[in-house]
Each structure stands twice: as structure tokens, then as C-alpha cells.
Design a protein around this motif. Structure first.
Motif, PDB file in Angstrom:
ATOM      1  N   GLY A   1       0.783  -1.233   0.000  1.00  0.00           N
ATOM      2  CA  GLY A   1       0.000   0.000   0.000  1.00  0.00           C
ATOM      3  C   GLY A   1       0.811   1.278   0.000  1.00  0.00           C
ATOM      4  O   GLY A   1       0.268   2.372   0.050  1.00  0.00           O
ATOM      5  N   GLU A   2       2.129   1.176  -0.073  1.00  0.00           N
ATOM      6  CA  GLU A   2       3.001   2.349  -0.055  1.00  0.00           C
ATOM      7  C   GLU A   2       2.991   3.031  -1.427  1.00  0.00           C
ATOM      8  O   GLU A   2       3.123   2.377  -2.455  1.00  0.00           O
ATOM      9  CB  GLU A   2       4.409   1.887   0.293  1.00  0.00           C
ATOM     10  N   HIS A   3       2.823   4.365  -1.438  1.00  0.00           N
ATOM     11  CA  HIS A   3       2.845   5.131  -2.688  1.00  0.00           C
ATOM     12  C   HIS A   3       4.263   5.273  -3.226  1.00  0.00           C
ATOM     13  O   HIS A   3       5.220   5.360  -2.461  1.00  0.00           O
ATOM     14  CB  HIS A   3       2.278   6.541  -2.475  1.00  0.00           C
ATOM     15  N   PHE A   4       4.386   5.364  -4.565  1.00  0.00           N
ATOM     16  CA  PHE A   4       5.668   5.705  -5.186  1.00  0.00           C
ATOM     17  C   PHE A   4       6.031   7.135  -4.795  1.00  0.00           C
ATOM     18  O   PHE A   4       7.156   7.437  -4.503  1.00  0.00           O
ATOM     19  CB  PHE A   4       5.581   5.548  -6.708  1.00  0.00           C
ATOM     20  N   ASP A   5       5.145   8.039  -4.776  1.00  0.00           N
ATOM     21  CA  ASP A   5       5.141   9.421  -4.303  1.00  0.00           C
ATOM     22  C   ASP A   5       6.153  10.360  -4.979  1.00  0.00           C
ATOM     23  O   ASP A   5       7.045   9.938  -5.701  1.00  0.00           O
ATOM     24  CB  ASP A   5       5.224   9.520  -2.784  1.00  0.00           C
ATOM     25  N   LEU A   6       5.964  11.633  -4.711  1.00  0.00           N
ATOM     26  CA  LEU A   6       6.784  12.680  -5.322  1.00  0.00           C
ATOM     27  C   LEU A   6       8.241  12.590  -4.873  1.00  0.00           C
ATOM     28  O   LEU A   6       9.154  12.837  -5.664  1.00  0.00           O
ATOM     29  CB  LEU A   6       6.211  14.059  -4.993  1.00  0.00           C
ATOM     30  N   GLY A   7       8.480  12.219  -3.647  1.00  0.00           N
ATOM     31  CA  GLY A   7       9.858  12.077  -3.158  1.00  0.00           C
ATOM     32  C   GLY A   7      10.620  11.017  -3.928  1.00  0.00           C
ATOM     33  O   GLY A   7      11.792  11.202  -4.278  1.00  0.00           O
ATOM     34  N   ARG A   8       9.976   9.900  -4.219  1.00  0.00           N
ATOM     35  CA  ARG A   8      10.632   8.848  -5.003  1.00  0.00           C
ATOM     36  C   ARG A   8      10.861   9.304  -6.444  1.00  0.00           C
ATOM     37  O   ARG A   8      11.877   8.972  -7.048  1.00  0.00           O
ATOM     38  CB  ARG A   8       9.802   7.567  -4.982  1.00  0.00           C
ATOM     39  N   LEU A   9       9.904  10.049  -6.997  1.00  0.00           N
ATOM     40  CA  LEU A   9      10.084  10.569  -8.351  1.00  0.00           C
ATOM     41  C   LEU A   9      11.298  11.486  -8.395  1.00  0.00           C
ATOM     42  O   LEU A   9      12.169  11.343  -9.251  1.00  0.00           O
ATOM     43  CB  LEU A   9       8.835  11.325  -8.805  1.00  0.00           C
ATOM     44  N   ARG A  10      11.396  12.408  -7.449  1.00  0.00           N
ATOM     45  CA  ARG A  10      12.540  13.323  -7.415  1.00  0.00           C
ATOM     46  C   ARG A  10      13.844  12.564  -7.212  1.00  0.00           C
ATOM     47  O   ARG A  10      14.856  12.872  -7.830  1.00  0.00           O
ATOM     48  CB  ARG A  10      12.339  14.374  -6.335  1.00  0.00           C
ATOM     49  N   GLY A  11      13.826  11.537  -6.356  1.00  0.00           N
ATOM     50  CA  GLY A  11      15.016  10.720  -6.131  1.00  0.00           C
ATOM     51  C   GLY A  11      15.443   9.984  -7.387  1.00  0.00           C
ATOM     52  O   GLY A  11      16.635   9.907  -7.709  1.00  0.00           O
TER      53      GLY A  11
END
Length: 135
Positions: free
Chosen positions: A80-90
Motif C-alpha cells: 500500500g506504499e505510494h511511489f510518491d513525489l519524493g521517489r520521483l525526485r530521487g
């Protein structure tokens, strides 16, 4: 329905952009990567009298703009964990965009590689990018 419209004017070094529930694009000046500071507004079809404002933002030569759909950052792992904006930036930082011959292609490849990890194996989003040419 979420959507966004962007008109890039490389002669003036600006983007005119409006959003209906879409995430702001990411802008890179070569040193930092941050969301474009803009109003996102309500998604289409909810309120009949909503006015969607167009904003203008400067884009200096050599800057990059990356537009993405919610499918890129709202993907969930089996837990249930999102890929999220932090992962995109990383993922974008890991791609060393500054040294890439084609920063837009490098950005896409970095995100796809990160999303193909065992935790986030389903890719159901879209990316579009623009590198503003130097004069």
C-alpha cells in the motif's frame, strides 16, 4: 478528470500553464529540482462555473520541465506504499540529468527504472519533458 495545459514559448523563455486537478510539473535549473509553484484548481466536471486561470512562469535557457500524470506517483506497492513525489525526485536525481546528452530521455529512463523495482512493478503513468534550449 484531471488535466493540464501548457504552452511553452522558448523565444520568451516562459511557460503558460493551467491545471484542473493535475500535479504541478517539476522544473530543474540544473542545480535544483522542484515543483513549479502554481495553482492546481479543481478537476474537470465537478463544478460547472469554475474558471481555470492560466499562469506564466519563466524558464531560463538550460532549464528542464517535466510533466507527469498521477499514475506515476500514486502507484502503490503490494503493502500500500505510494511511489510518491519524493521517489520521483530521487529517481530523477539518480539519473544524473545534468550530464546526460538528452536530459528528458534520461529523466524518463530513471523513473521507469525506479518504478520497475519489485515493490512498484506496474507502470501506469505518463511522463513528458522539455529541455529549454540555450541561445
Amino acid at each position: 478528470l484531471s488535466t493540464g495545459v501548457a504552452v511553452i514559448d522558448t523565444d520568451r523563455g516562459e511557460v503558460r500553464i493551467a491545471s484542473a486537478g493535475h500535479y504541478p510539473p517539476l522544473v530543474s535549473d540544473g542545480d535544483s529540482l522542484r515543483p513549479l509553484p502554481m495553482k492546481t484548481n479543481i478537476v474537470l466536471g465537478i463544478e460547472p462555473d469554475v474558471r481555470y486561470e492560466t499562469e506564466r512562469h519563466g524558464l531560463a535557457p538550460g532549464w528542464s520541465l517535466l510533466l507527469f500524470t498521477d499514475g506515476v506517483i500514486e502507484a502503490r506497492s503490494a503493502s500500500g506504499e505510494h511511489f510518491d513525489l519524493g521517489r520521483l525526485r530521487g529517481a530523477l536525481r539518480a539519473g544524473d540529468l545534468a550530464g546526460a546528452a538528452d536530459p528528458v530521455l534520461a529523466a524518463g529512463a530513471s523513473v521507469v527504472a525506479a518504478r520497475r523495482s519489485p515493490a512498484f512493478s506496474r507502470f501506469d503513468g505518463n511522463l513528458a519533458g522539455l529541455a529549454v534550449p540555450s541561445p
